[in-house]
Design a protein around this motif. Structure first.
Motif, PDB file in Angstrom:
ATOM      1  N   PRO A  91       0.887  -1.194  -0.013  1.00 54.76           N
ATOM      2  CA  PRO A  91      -0.081  -0.079  -0.161  1.00 54.76           C
ATOM      3  C   PRO A  91       0.797   1.180  -0.049  1.00 54.76           C
ATOM      4  CG  PRO A  91       0.084  -0.936   2.158  1.00 54.76           C
ATOM      5  CD  PRO A  91       0.800  -2.057   1.194  1.00 54.76           C
ATOM      6  N   LEU A  92       0.373   2.315  -0.673  1.00 57.51           N
ATOM      7  CA  LEU A  92       1.122   3.513  -0.642  1.00 57.51           C
ATOM      8  C   LEU A  92       0.996   4.097   0.330  1.00 57.51           C
ATOM      9  CD1 LEU A  92      -0.027   4.970  -4.103  1.00 57.51           C
ATOM     10  CD2 LEU A  92       2.279   4.490  -3.357  1.00 57.51           C
ATOM     11  N   ALA A  93       1.816   4.774   1.235  1.00 57.22           N
ATOM     12  CA  ALA A  93       2.035   5.312   2.542  1.00 57.22           C
ATOM     13  C   ALA A  93       2.536   6.807   2.815  1.00 57.22           C
ATOM     14  CB  ALA A  93       2.286   4.163   3.565  1.00 57.22           C
ATOM     15  N   ASP A  94       1.825   7.577   2.628  1.00 58.50           N
ATOM     16  CA  ASP A  94       2.744   9.062   2.772  1.00 58.50           C
ATOM     17  C   ASP A  94       2.354   9.623   4.539  1.00 58.50           C
ATOM     18  OD1 ASP A  94       3.690  11.709   2.974  1.00 58.50           O
ATOM     19  OD2 ASP A  94       2.385  12.394   1.216  1.00 58.50           O
ATOM     20  N   ALA A  95       3.220   8.986   5.336  1.00 58.74           N
ATOM     21  CA  ALA A  95       2.887   9.327   6.667  1.00 58.74           C
ATOM     22  C   ALA A  95       3.143  10.601   7.144  1.00 58.74           C
ATOM     23  CB  ALA A  95       3.995   8.733   7.674  1.00 58.74           C
ATOM     24  N   GLU A  96       3.578  11.576   6.267  1.00 60.08           N
ATOM     25  CA  GLU A  96       3.817  13.239   6.370  1.00 60.08           C
ATOM     26  C   GLU A  96       2.539  13.783   6.096  1.00 60.08           C
ATOM     27  OE1 GLU A  96       6.337  13.861   8.180  1.00 60.08           O
ATOM     28  OE2 GLU A  96       6.865  12.058   8.061  1.00 60.08           O
ATOM     29  N   ALA A 122      -3.646   8.098   4.314  1.00 66.01           N
ATOM     30  CA  ALA A 122      -2.351   8.911   4.521  1.00 66.01           C
ATOM     31  C   ALA A 122      -2.368   9.428   5.876  1.00 66.01           C
ATOM     32  CB  ALA A 122      -2.811  10.051   3.683  1.00 66.01           C
ATOM     33  N   GLY A 123      -1.024   9.780   6.410  1.00 66.23           N
ATOM     34  CA  GLY A 123      -0.949  10.212   7.772  1.00 66.23           C
ATOM     35  C   GLY A 123      -0.902   9.084   8.658  1.00 66.23           C
ATOM     36  N   SER A 124      -1.046   9.566   9.931  1.00 66.55           N
ATOM     37  CA  SER A 124      -0.931   8.459  11.055  1.00 66.55           C
ATOM     38  C   SER A 124      -2.024   8.688  12.126  1.00 66.55           C
ATOM     39  CB  SER A 124       0.312   8.560  11.666  1.00 66.55           C
ATOM     40  OG  SER A 124       0.769   9.600  12.077  1.00 66.55           O
ATOM     41  N   ILE A 125      -2.315   7.766  13.110  1.00 64.25           N
ATOM     42  CA  ILE A 125      -3.201   8.212  14.061  1.00 64.25           C
ATOM     43  C   ILE A 125      -2.877   7.459  15.208  1.00 64.25           C
ATOM     44  CG2 ILE A 125      -4.753   5.968  13.387  1.00 64.25           C
ATOM     45  CD1 ILE A 125      -7.401   7.681  13.969  1.00 64.25           C
ATOM     46  N   ARG A 126      -3.130   8.031  16.410  1.00 68.36           N
ATOM     47  CA  ARG A 126      -2.711   7.409  17.671  1.00 68.36           C
ATOM     48  C   ARG A 126      -3.864   7.918  18.907  1.00 68.36           C
ATOM     49  NH1 ARG A 126      -0.247  12.235  16.679  1.00 68.36           N
ATOM     50  NH2 ARG A 126      -0.384  13.832  18.136  1.00 68.36           N
ATOM     51  N   LYS A 127      -3.534   7.161  20.073  1.00 66.03           N
ATOM     52  CA  LYS A 127      -4.617   7.295  21.081  1.00 66.03           C
ATOM     53  C   LYS A 127      -4.393   8.924  21.448  1.00 66.03           C
ATOM     54  CE  LYS A 127      -5.755   5.496  25.311  1.00 66.03           C
ATOM     55  NZ  LYS A 127      -5.402   4.163  26.417  1.00 66.03           N
ATOM     56  N   GLY A 128      -5.742   9.350  21.816  1.00 64.81           N
ATOM     57  CA  GLY A 128      -5.541  10.610  22.297  1.00 64.81           C
ATOM     58  C   GLY A 128      -5.519  11.997  21.381  1.00 64.81           C
ATOM     59  N   MET A 129      -5.169  11.478  20.125  1.00 65.85           N
ATOM     60  CA  MET A 129      -5.158  12.599  19.258  1.00 65.85           C
ATOM     61  C   MET A 129      -6.518  13.212  18.761  1.00 65.85           C
ATOM     62  SD  MET A 129      -3.757  11.659  15.323  1.00 65.85           S
ATOM     63  CE  MET A 129      -3.592  12.740  14.089  1.00 65.85           C
ATOM     64  N   ASP A 130      -6.301  14.485  18.506  1.00 67.84           N
ATOM     65  CA  ASP A 130      -7.674  15.207  18.127  1.00 67.84           C
ATOM     66  C   ASP A 130      -7.637  15.341  16.625  1.00 67.84           C
ATOM     67  OD1 ASP A 130      -8.434  16.241  20.607  1.00 67.84           O
ATOM     68  OD2 ASP A 130      -6.985  17.909  20.766  1.00 67.84           O
ATOM     69  N   ILE A 131      -9.043  14.883  16.106  1.00 69.44           N
ATOM     70  CA  ILE A 131      -9.217  14.820  14.596  1.00 69.44           C
ATOM     71  C   ILE A 131     -10.359  15.401  14.244  1.00 69.44           C
ATOM     72  CG2 ILE A 131      -7.712  12.499  14.615  1.00 69.44           C
ATOM     73  CD1 ILE A 131     -10.295  11.145  13.931  1.00 69.44           C
ATOM     74  N   SER A 132     -10.705  15.665  12.841  1.00 67.86           N
ATOM     75  CA  SER A 132     -11.930  15.977  12.243  1.00 67.86           C
ATOM     76  C   SER A 132     -12.631  14.864  11.855  1.00 67.86           C
ATOM     77  CB  SER A 132     -11.801  17.052  11.302  1.00 67.86           C
ATOM     78  OG  SER A 132     -10.935  18.143  11.808  1.00 67.86           O
ATOM     79  N   VAL A 133     -14.049  14.860  11.833  1.00 65.68           N
ATOM     80  CA  VAL A 133     -14.840  13.821  11.272  1.00 65.68           C
ATOM     81  C   VAL A 133     -15.471  14.510  10.106  1.00 65.68           C
ATOM     82  CG1 VAL A 133     -16.469  11.998  11.458  1.00 65.68           C
ATOM     83  CG2 VAL A 133     -14.981  12.345  13.379  1.00 65.68           C
ATOM     84  N   CYS A 134     -15.056  14.107   8.774  1.00 71.56           N
ATOM     85  CA  CYS A 134     -15.804  14.684   7.720  1.00 71.56           C
ATOM     86  C   CYS A 134     -17.000  13.939   7.366  1.00 71.56           C
ATOM     87  CB  CYS A 134     -14.798  14.767   6.492  1.00 71.56           C
ATOM     88  SG  CYS A 134     -13.125  15.609   6.677  1.00 71.56           S
ATOM     89  N   LYS A 135     -18.362  14.334   7.701  1.00 70.23           N
ATOM     90  CA  LYS A 135     -19.589  13.780   7.548  1.00 70.23           C
ATOM     91  C   LYS A 135     -20.127  13.952   5.829  1.00 70.23           C
ATOM     92  CE  LYS A 135     -21.488  13.007  11.084  1.00 70.23           C
ATOM     93  NZ  LYS A 135     -21.108  11.858  11.854  1.00 70.23           N
ATOM     94  N   LEU A 136     -20.900  12.978   5.642  1.00 69.41           N
ATOM     95  CA  LEU A 136     -21.411  12.820   4.597  1.00 69.41           C
ATOM     96  C   LEU A 136     -22.121  13.957   3.835  1.00 69.41           C
ATOM     97  CD1 LEU A 136     -22.724   8.929   4.785  1.00 69.41           C
ATOM     98  CD2 LEU A 136     -20.724   9.790   3.696  1.00 69.41           C
ATOM     99  N   ASP A 137     -22.714  14.681   4.856  1.00 72.44           N
ATOM    100  CA  ASP A 137     -23.507  16.128   4.466  1.00 72.44           C
ATOM    101  C   ASP A 137     -22.408  17.224   4.076  1.00 72.44           C
ATOM    102  OD1 ASP A 137     -22.792  16.543   7.042  1.00 72.44           O
ATOM    103  OD2 ASP A 137     -24.903  16.666   7.726  1.00 72.44           O
ATOM    104  N   GLY A 138     -21.094  17.025   4.577  1.00 73.04           N
ATOM    105  CA  GLY A 138     -20.358  17.932   4.125  1.00 73.04           C
ATOM    106  C   GLY A 138     -20.013  18.703   5.387  1.00 73.04           C
TER     107      GLY A 138
END
Length: 638
Positions: free
Chosen positions: A235-240, A266-282
C-alpha cells in the motif's frame, strides 16, 4: 445437548524462507521513485472473494492455521470466521470480517467477504480497503453470478487478482475448462493485459493443500503466501500527509464500545489525538481518538500508533458512519464516499396488530421498530430506510429477498414483533417509460428436468440466453428474467425438480416493464373465527388444499391457514368440533388420518403473500394473515 464440530488442523505451519519483502516484489532500481519510496513493504491488504459455497472461509481457516495463528493442539470451530449464529446455521458468510496473518516480516491483512449476491454491498465497501483480491472458483461449478459481480468491481478498481481453483479433489472437477471460463470472464469484463496475466493455483482448502499446476505436487500454502507478497502491491503510505481514514465498517465491543474500522490512506493516527470527522453532508465535527487497534489473527491488538497503509479499528466516535472520513484536525480533507449499487427490492415493515400481539416479543412499538431499522441502514450501506404516510409503517429497500429475510430473522431473535408486506421491485422512469430491474439467472439441474424449468420461466417472463451441457448428466441454463419473476421461484423450482436444482442470480441492469406476472396459483384458506384447530375440522378441509396449521394450534379471524386448490379465497371454520350425542355410532371409533401441515420458512412466507396479506413475525412463530382481519370489513372494501 448439541455437539460442536471441531476443526482439524490442515497441513503444517508454513515457515517462510528468510527473504525480505522488497526482494520478493521487485529488485530496487538505482534511483527509487517517490511512489516506491512511499510504499509500506511490510503490509499487504487482500480480500478473498468468490461465489457462495466456493470455499472462501475454509481457505481463510487454513491460512490462519498455517501461519501459526493457532497453537498446534488448539481446538477451533470449523469456519472460524463465520462467527454469527445465522452464518453458522445457513453455512454462508453474511458480514465481511477482518483478520491478519504474518508471513515472515510481512503482515497480510485479509478480509473475508460474503458470496451471495444479496450481500453485494458488503463486498463493494470492502474492496475499497484492499490492493488485491484472491478470487476463488469451484473446480466443478466454475464462474457463477457472484464471481462475475465481485470480479467486475475489482477490475474497475484496478485491483491485482490471484486466481485459486478450489475443490480439485471433487470427482466431477473440470479444472482445465474452468480456467478457460475464467479467462473468458476476464475478457468479457474488459480486463487489461496486465490484469489478464494473473497467477493460478489449484487447491483443496479443506486440507490446506495447494498446487502450482493441476497435476503438480501437493504443497502447503507457502507458495500461495509467497505469491501474495509478490503479486499484491504494497500500500502507498505518505506518513507526513494529513490523516485520511475512510470508514468502511462499524463494530461493537462490550468493553470499549463502538469501533470504526477502515484503512488509513495517509498520515497516522494515535490514541488521544484530536481529529476531524468529515460527515457525508459536508459538515466537519471535531473528535478525539480514545483507542487504536490492529488485527492479529482473530484478535484485536491495542496500538500506540498506526500509519498509512494499515487497516485499523478506532474508538471514540459514537456517531461516525460508513463512508465518512477521519481526517486531520487542522487540515480536514475528505475522501470520496463509498458508492454502492442501488437497491432493487422494497418491503413494508409495520407493527404487529394481530390478536396475539405481545405474547412472545419485547419490542412491539413503531418507535422501537423505526429505531432498529435506522440502525441497520447505518451499518448496511446497501439498505435504505424511508418513512411512509402511515405512522406505524416503514419502507425498507434492499438487494434481495435473502438480505431482507436475514434482517427480519435477526430482529426476531432480538425480541421484535412485526408484520411484513409483500416484497416489490423498485422501478424507475426511463426513456421508454417504466423500467424494472432485470436479473441474470443461472440454474444447474439434471437433464431430465430441463422441460420443467423452462416451463416455469415462461409465465415469469424469463428468456433463455444459453444452455451448457456439463457432461456429467447435469445442464446449466442461463436466463434473463425480471427481478419480480424470482419471487416464489425457488420453492416452485425445487418442487418441480425434486430438490435437485441449484439456482443463482445477479442484478443485470434495467429494462422496460415486462408485463404482469402471476405468482400464486391458489387462493387463501382464511380462518373465519378464533379458537384452536381441531382434528375433525382438519380432516374435512384437507381435500380443499394445503394446510399450514395442525390440530391444537391457535388461530384467529383473518389468519391464513392454508392455500386453496382454486384461485379464489375461501373462509373456513378450522376450529369446528364434532357434535357429540348420547347415541353410539358404528363409525365413532374410526381412525382419523391427517396429513402433516406444511410449515413455511420466512423466505417461503414472503414468497407466498399477496398484496392484501402480511407475514406476522414473532420470536416464536411465523404466520400469514390478511391486512384486514375482519371478514365483514374485507367484503365492504371490495
Amino acid at each position: 445437548m448439541t455437539t460442536e464440530t471441531l476443526y482439524e488442523r490442515p497441513g503444517t505451519t508454513v515457515t517462510p524462507t528468510p527473504v525480505t519483502p522488497a526482494a520478493v516484489t521487485q529488485a530496487p532500481t538505482s534511483e527509487p521513485s517517490a511512489e516506491a519510496a512511499a510504499r509500506r513493504e511490510d503490509i499487504r491488504n487482500l480480500a478473498i472473494v468468490a461465489h457462495v459455497d466456493h470455499g472462501k472461509t475454509t481457505l481463510v481457516d487454513a491460512m490462519l492455521w498455517q501461519s501459526g495463528t493457532f497453537r498446534e493442539n488448539q481446538h477451533v470451530q470449523e469456519r472460524v470466521m463465520d462467527s454469527n449464529d445465522l452464518e453458522r446455521e445457513r453455512g454462508i458468510t453474511i458480514l465481511a470480517k477482518n483478520t491478519a496473518v504474518r508471513f515472515g516480516e510481512v503482515q497480510i491483512n485479509i478480509v473475508d467477504t460474503p458470496g451471495h449476491a444479496d450481500f453485494g454491498g458488503e463486498v463493494e465497501r470492502t474492496l475499497t480497503m484492499v490492493d488485491g483480491i484472491l478470487l476463488l472458483v469451484d473446480a466443478s461449478e466454475g464462474p457463477l453470478p457472484q464471481t462475475r459481480f465481485v470480479l467486475s468491481k475489482a477490475l474497475a478498481l484496478d485491483l491485482k487478482p490471484i486466481v485459486v481453483i478450489n475443490k480439485i479433489d471433487r470427482q466431477d472437477q473440470r479444472a482445465k475448462e474452468v480456467l478457460n471460463e475464467i479467462y473468458d470472464l476476464f475478457i468479457e469484463l474488459d480486463a487489461s493485459e496486465e490484469q489478464l496475466d494473473f497467477p493460478v493455483f489449484y487447491a483443496i482448502a479443506r486440507d490446506g493443500i495447494c498446487r502450482t499446476t493441476l497435476d503438480g505436487e501437493d504443497h502447503d500454502l507457502k507458495p500461495l503466501f509467497e505469491e501474495i507478497v509478490r503479486t499484491i502491491p504494497a500500500p502507498l503510505a505518505d506518513a507526513e500527509a494529513p490523516l485520511q481514514l475512510l470508514v468502511t465498517n462499524l463494530d461493537w465491543d462490550d468493553y470499549v464500545g463502538r469501533l470504526v474500522v477502515g484503512r488509513i490512506y495517509a498520515g497516522s493516527i494515535r490514541k488521544g489525538m484530536d481529529i476531524s470527522v468529515c460527515k457525508l453532508d459536508g459538515k466537519v465535527v471535531r473528535a478525539r481518538v480514545s483507542g487504536v487497534y490492529g488485527y492479529s489473527g482473530l484478535q484485536r491488538v491495542a496500538l500506540d500508533q498506526a500509519r498509512a497503509g494499515e487497516i485499523v479499528a478506532v474508538t471514540g466516535f459514537e456517531h461516525a458512519m460508513i463512508g465518512e472520513t477521519l481526517s486531520d484536525a487542522e487540515r480536514p480533507s475528505p475522501l470520496p464516499p463509498i458508492r454502492v449499487d442501488e437497491p432493487t427490492l422494497s418491503m413494508v415493515f409495520r407493527i404487529n396488530d394481530s390478536p396475539t400481539s405481545g405474547r412472545d416479543g419485547k419490542f412491539l412499538t413503531s418507535r422501537q421498530i423505526r429505531e432498529r431499522l435506522i440502525k441497520e441502514t447505518r451499518f448496511n450501506v446497501a439498505m435504505r430506510f424511508e418513512e411512509t404516510p402511515a405512522p406505524d409503517e416503514f419502507l425498507v429497500l434492499g438487494r434481495g429477498e435473502l438480505q431482507m429475510a436475514i434482517l427480519v430473522e435477526t430482529m426476531r431473535r432480538e425480541g421484535y414483533e412485526l408484520c411484513l408486506g409483500k416484497p416489490h421491485v423498485v422501478t424507475r422512469s426511463g426513456e421508454n417509460g417504466v423500467e424494472e430491474p432485470m436479473e441474470l439467472l443461472i440454474i444447474d439441474l439434471p437433464e431430465e428436468h430441463i422441460g420443467s424449468a423452462t416451463q416455469l420461466m415462461g409465465p415469469r417472463r424469463g428468456r433463455m440466453n444459453r444452455m451448457v451441457h456439463q457432461g456429467s448428466g447435469r445442464v446449466r441454463l442461463e436466463f434473463r428474467i425480471p427481478a419480480r419473476g424470482l419471487i416464489g421461484l425457488r420453492s416452485d423450482l425445487l418442487a418441480e425438480t425434486r430438490g435437485t436444482a441449484v439456482m443463482h442470480h445477479l442484478f443485470d441492469g434495467w429494462d422496460v416493464w415486462q408485463g404482469e406476472i402471476e405468482h400464486r396459483r391458489g387462493g387463501a384458506l382464511i380462518a373465519d373465527r378464533a379458537g384452536r384447530v381441531t382434528s375433525y375440522a382438519v380432516e374435512n378441509l384437507q381435500p380443499r388444499g394445503i394446510l399450514f396449521v395442525g390440530p391444537g394450534e391457535e388461530v384467529y379471524e383473518g389468519m391464513v391457514v392454508g392455500e386453496n386448490n382454486r384461485q379464489s379465497p375461501l373462509e373456513v371454520n378450522i376450529v369446528r368440533e364434532r357434535k357429540t350425542t348420547n347415541m353410539r355410532s358404528s363409525t365413532a371409533e374410526e381412525l382419523v388420518r391427517l396429513q402433516p401441515p406444511t410449515k413455511m420458512s420466512l423466505e417461503q412466507a414472503l414468497e407466498f403473500v399477496q398484496d392484501d396479506e402480511l407475514v406476522e413475525v414473532t420470536p416464536a412463530v411465523f404466520r400469514v394473515r390478511k391486512k384486514v382481519l375482519s371478514a365483514s370489513a374485507r367484503k365492504s372494501q371490495r
